[in-house]
Enzyme design. Structure first.
Site, PDB file in Angstrom:
ATOM      1  N   GLU A 216       0.826  -1.225   0.000  1.00 29.15           N
ATOM      2  CA  GLU A 216       0.000   0.000   0.000  1.00 29.15           C
ATOM      3  C   GLU A 216       0.849   1.260   0.000  1.00 29.15           C
ATOM      4  O   GLU A 216       0.655   2.171   0.819  1.00 29.15           O
ATOM      5  CB  GLU A 216      -0.951  -0.050   1.206  1.00 29.15           C
ATOM      6  N   ASN A 257       2.487  -4.910  -3.258  1.00 32.62           N
ATOM      7  CA  ASN A 257       1.089  -5.300  -3.014  1.00 32.62           C
ATOM      8  C   ASN A 257       0.225  -4.052  -2.825  1.00 32.62           C
ATOM      9  O   ASN A 257       0.645  -3.114  -2.126  1.00 32.62           O
ATOM     10  CB  ASN A 257       1.049  -6.176  -1.746  1.00 32.62           C
ATOM     11  N   HIS A 293     -10.070  -6.545  -2.220  1.00 37.28           N
ATOM     12  CA  HIS A 293     -11.126  -6.508  -1.185  1.00 37.28           C
ATOM     13  C   HIS A 293     -12.356  -5.893  -1.875  1.00 37.28           C
ATOM     14  O   HIS A 293     -12.452  -4.674  -1.994  1.00 37.28           O
ATOM     15  CB  HIS A 293     -10.671  -5.663   0.002  1.00 37.28           C
ATOM     16  N   GLU A 321      -5.495 -10.927  -1.604  1.00 35.18           N
ATOM     17  CA  GLU A 321      -6.302 -10.774  -0.374  1.00 35.18           C
ATOM     18  C   GLU A 321      -7.796 -10.725  -0.698  1.00 35.18           C
ATOM     19  O   GLU A 321      -8.542  -9.930  -0.140  1.00 35.18           O
ATOM     20  CB  GLU A 321      -5.893  -9.484   0.364  1.00 35.18           C
ATOM     21  N   ASP A 323     -11.585 -10.960  -0.838  1.00 37.42           N
ATOM     22  CA  ASP A 323     -12.839 -11.254  -0.147  1.00 37.42           C
ATOM     23  C   ASP A 323     -13.902 -10.372  -0.778  1.00 37.42           C
ATOM     24  O   ASP A 323     -13.592  -9.369  -1.417  1.00 37.42           O
ATOM     25  CB  ASP A 323     -12.746 -11.092   1.378  1.00 37.42           C
TER      26      ASP A 323
HETATM   27  O1  G3I Z   1      -3.551  -9.608  18.663  1.00 40.16           O
HETATM   28  C1  G3I Z   1      -4.078  -8.438  19.274  1.00 40.16           C
HETATM   29  C2  G3I Z   1      -4.780  -8.845  20.567  1.00 40.16           C
HETATM   30  O2  G3I Z   1      -3.784  -9.311  21.482  1.00 40.16           O
HETATM   31  C3  G3I Z   1      -5.459  -7.628  21.161  1.00 40.16           C
HETATM   32  O3  G3I Z   1      -6.194  -8.034  22.308  1.00 40.16           O
HETATM   33  C4  G3I Z   1      -6.491  -7.118  20.069  1.00 40.16           C
HETATM   34  C5  G3I Z   1      -7.240  -5.911  20.572  1.00 40.16           C
HETATM   35  O4  G3I Z   1      -6.555  -4.753  20.295  1.00 40.16           O
HETATM   36  O5  G3I Z   1      -5.759  -6.736  18.883  1.00 40.16           O
HETATM   37  C6  G3I Z   1      -5.145  -7.867  18.305  1.00 40.16           C
HETATM   38  O6  G3I Z   1      -4.435  -7.447  17.206  1.00 40.16           O
HETATM   39  C7  G3I Z   1      -5.316  -7.166  16.094  1.00 40.16           C
HETATM   40  C8  G3I Z   1      -4.887  -8.087  14.923  1.00 40.16           C
HETATM   41  O7  G3I Z   1      -5.637  -7.748  13.731  1.00 40.16           O
HETATM   42  C9  G3I Z   1      -5.155  -9.540  15.236  1.00 40.16           C
HETATM   43  O8  G3I Z   1      -6.496  -9.776  15.378  1.00 40.16           O
HETATM   44  C10 G3I Z   1      -5.067  -5.726  15.691  1.00 40.16           C
HETATM   45  O9  G3I Z   1      -5.587  -4.893  16.730  1.00 40.16           O
HETATM   46  C11 G3I Z   1      -5.812  -5.428  14.390  1.00 40.16           C
HETATM   47  O10 G3I Z   1      -5.459  -4.123  13.921  1.00 40.16           O
HETATM   48  C12 G3I Z   1      -5.342  -6.435  13.304  1.00 40.16           C
HETATM   49  O11 G3I Z   1      -6.128  -6.168  12.176  1.00 40.16           O
HETATM   50  C13 G3I Z   1      -5.529  -6.671  10.959  1.00 40.16           C
HETATM   51  C14 G3I Z   1      -5.263  -5.475  10.030  1.00 40.16           C
HETATM   52  O12 G3I Z   1      -4.804  -5.974   8.746  1.00 40.16           O
HETATM   53  C15 G3I Z   1      -4.184  -4.569  10.591  1.00 40.16           C
HETATM   54  O13 G3I Z   1      -2.988  -5.295  10.679  1.00 40.16           O
HETATM   55  C16 G3I Z   1      -6.561  -7.592  10.317  1.00 40.16           C
HETATM   56  O14 G3I Z   1      -6.708  -8.767  11.128  1.00 40.16           O
HETATM   57  C17 G3I Z   1      -6.070  -8.014   8.928  1.00 40.16           C
HETATM   58  O15 G3I Z   1      -7.080  -8.766   8.262  1.00 40.16           O
HETATM   59  C18 G3I Z   1      -5.786  -6.752   8.102  1.00 40.16           C
HETATM   60  O16 G3I Z   1      -5.251  -7.178   6.854  1.00 40.16           O
HETATM   61  C19 G3I Z   1      -4.908  -6.136   5.937  1.00 40.16           C
HETATM   62  C20 G3I Z   1      -3.643  -6.554   5.198  1.00 40.16           C
HETATM   63  O17 G3I Z   1      -2.640  -6.786   6.123  1.00 40.16           O
HETATM   64  C21 G3I Z   1      -3.253  -5.515   4.191  1.00 40.16           C
HETATM   65  N1  G3I Z   1      -4.363  -5.199   3.281  1.00 40.16           N
HETATM   66  C22 G3I Z   1      -5.640  -4.863   3.906  1.00 40.16           C
HETATM   67  C23 G3I Z   1      -6.016  -5.954   4.907  1.00 40.16           C
HETATM   68  C24 G3I Z   1      -7.354  -5.609   5.561  1.00 40.16           C
HETATM   69  O18 G3I Z   1      -7.235  -4.445   6.329  1.00 40.16           O
END
Ligand code: G3I
Length: 414
Positions: A216, A257, A293, A321, A323
């Site tokens: 990005e 990506n 997405h 990615e 969906d």
């Molecule tokens: O693991 C912590 C947990 O310990 C904590 O209790 C909880 C509450 O804050 O957060 C958890 O971490 C979260 C993580 O996902 C795991 O669930 C993060 O806050 C949350 O920001 C993270 O979201 C991910 C997001 O990227 C940001 O990294 C999404 O799962 C993931 O699907 C999303 O994927 C992105 C790709 O990397 C890039 N392209 C877009 C895509 C969708 O946004």
């Protein structure tokens, strides 16, 4: 309570295990000196009859009872010759044509804790991507202290299941560890970024087939996104990241990506220009990842033509990615339209020989980022929360069968 009472059969019926007079299994052993009970002839005959009946039944079962299943399945599994074998559910990975991987993003927690999730992940996909475990914030929460467990588990799972690992992601404006300060001098920012890229790629050298080196980097208008990396290191940070990754693992395919490039958009145009310049400068960019997405009611404008124009730059392309989110509730009509979008994206990938991988961003609605980020949307994946396959899964299977039935020949459009 005296001993005699017992001898005449008025044993309290309730407490378990009183059949055997004494020894293991009974809840309480017989008191010492209790005389043994004499059995009446009638009882002896009836016991004999029961035993005879049991022996007869045993012989009968031996001759006509269940046989060991041919495929060596779990012993005792009941597959009598008459009962129809439960047809093995067709999986996507079985149907994929050679040269194109079918992948899924993996939720680390489910991988560790959910056997059903693992089974489906292993049986459906021949490639996996860490949804979060390989992001900088997850890997290096403290400077120089790496938390490899989640990423290691994922790579080991993939190796046990004959799956390729797609590494996500080395340089991104999100999920940067808090200890990386934007106030640092540029050299320090550059040093920690190079250290990170090199450490991660070296650790998985030869075990990760491709990396999202940068993720990005463009803004919606096609300009370079304003990030700490751009502010501190200038636009050259992109080329540097590719060179560091290539030096750490010359065998890994290196991708840029992006999202919002699935159709003919200003962003897609800007990315064609950026990639062309990078390759002209000898930067080892091997491919472009189309995040994809998408929405159930919005089809990307000319996805096929767009994939082709990136491929024509001599690049690999990949759906990284995918969906297809639905405005809830997910009615049968919306699920059919969702299936059509999944099918269209797969058709485009199969139609472009340079399309090497088709990855969904999670395969079950039970583990999807969509509801948390897109209010009122959900049901974006191939399997529902149970997880049962949805029309989208059937559409992909059908498209793969048609593709192989055509011998992989792509019908000319129109
Ligand atoms: O693991 C912590 C947990 O310990 C904590 O209790 C909880 C509450 O804050 O957060 C958890 O971490 C979260 C993580 O996902 C795991 O669930 C993060 O806050 C949350 O920001 C993270 O979201 C991910 C997001 O990227 C940001 O990294 C999404 O799962 C993931 O699907 C999303 O994927 C992105 C790709 O990397 C890039 N392209 C877009 C895509 C969708 O946004």
């Amino acid at each position: 309570m005296t001993a005699e009472m017992f001898t005449l059969g008025r044993e309290p019926a309730s407490y378990p295990g009183s059949q055997p007079e004494s020894g293991y299994g009974s809840s309480r052993p017989a008191a010492p000196g209790t005389p043994r009970r004499i059995r009446s002839p009638v009882t002896l005959v009836s016991v004999g009859l029961v035993l005879a009946a049991l022996v007869a039944l045993g012989l009968l079962l031996l001759r006509h009872g269940p046989k060991e299943p041919a495929d060596g399945g779990p012993s005792g599994a009941l597959t009598s010759p008459t009962a129809p074998a439960t047809p093995k559910r067709q999986s996507l990975r079985d149907q994929m044509p050679p040269g194109v991987r079918i992948g899924s993003a993996v939720d680390g927690r489910s991988l560790s804790l959910d056997p059903a999730y693992r089974d489906l992940l292993g049986s459906e996909f021949n490639a996996i991507t860490a949804e979060n475990a390989m992001k900088w914030r997850s890997l290096e929460p403290v400077p120089g202290v790496y938390a490899w467990t989640g990423a290691d588990q994922l790579v080991e799972f993939a190796e046990r299941h004959g799956q390729a690992v797609y590494g996500h992601t080395l340089v991104w404006h999100s999920d940067v560890p808090k200890w990386v300060s934007p106030d640092w001098p540029a050299e320090r920012v550059r040093a920690v970024l190079q250290e990170h890229v090199t450490a991660v790629v070296s650790r998985y050298r030869g075990r990760v087939w491709a990396w999202d080196v940068v993720n990005e980097v463009l803004d919606e208008d096609g300009s370079l996104r304003d990030t700490v990396w751009l502010r501190k290191l200038g636009p050259g940070y992109i080329a540097d990241a590719f060179r560091w990754a290539h030096a750490a693992d010359p065998g890994a395919r290196l991708f840029i990506n992006e999202y919002g490039i699935e159709g003919r958009t200003r962003k897609a145009d800007a990315l064609v220009k950026l990639v062309r310049e990078l390759r002209r400068a000898g930067v080892p960019v091997d491919g472009v990842g189309f995040q994809s997405h998408l929405r159930w009611d919005q089809q990307p404008r000319d996805l096929l033509g767009n994939l082709r124009r990136f491929a024509d730059l001599g690049l690999s392309v990949a759906v990284t990615e995918l969906d297809v989110r639905i405005a809830l509730p997910a009615t049968p009509q919306k699920l059919e339209r969702q299936a059509a979008v999944y099918r269209q994206v797969l058709q485009a990938c199969l139609a472009v020989p340079a399309c090497v991988s088709f990855t969904v961003w999670g395969f079950t609605d039970a583990r999807s980022w969509i509801p948390g980020y897109h209010r009122g949307y959900g049901a974006a994946c191939l399997f529902d929360t149970s997880p049962a396959p949805k029309p989208a899964h059937a559409a992909l299977l059908d498209e793969l069968r048609r593709h192989s039935a055509r011998g992989g020949i792509v019908p000319s459009p129109g």
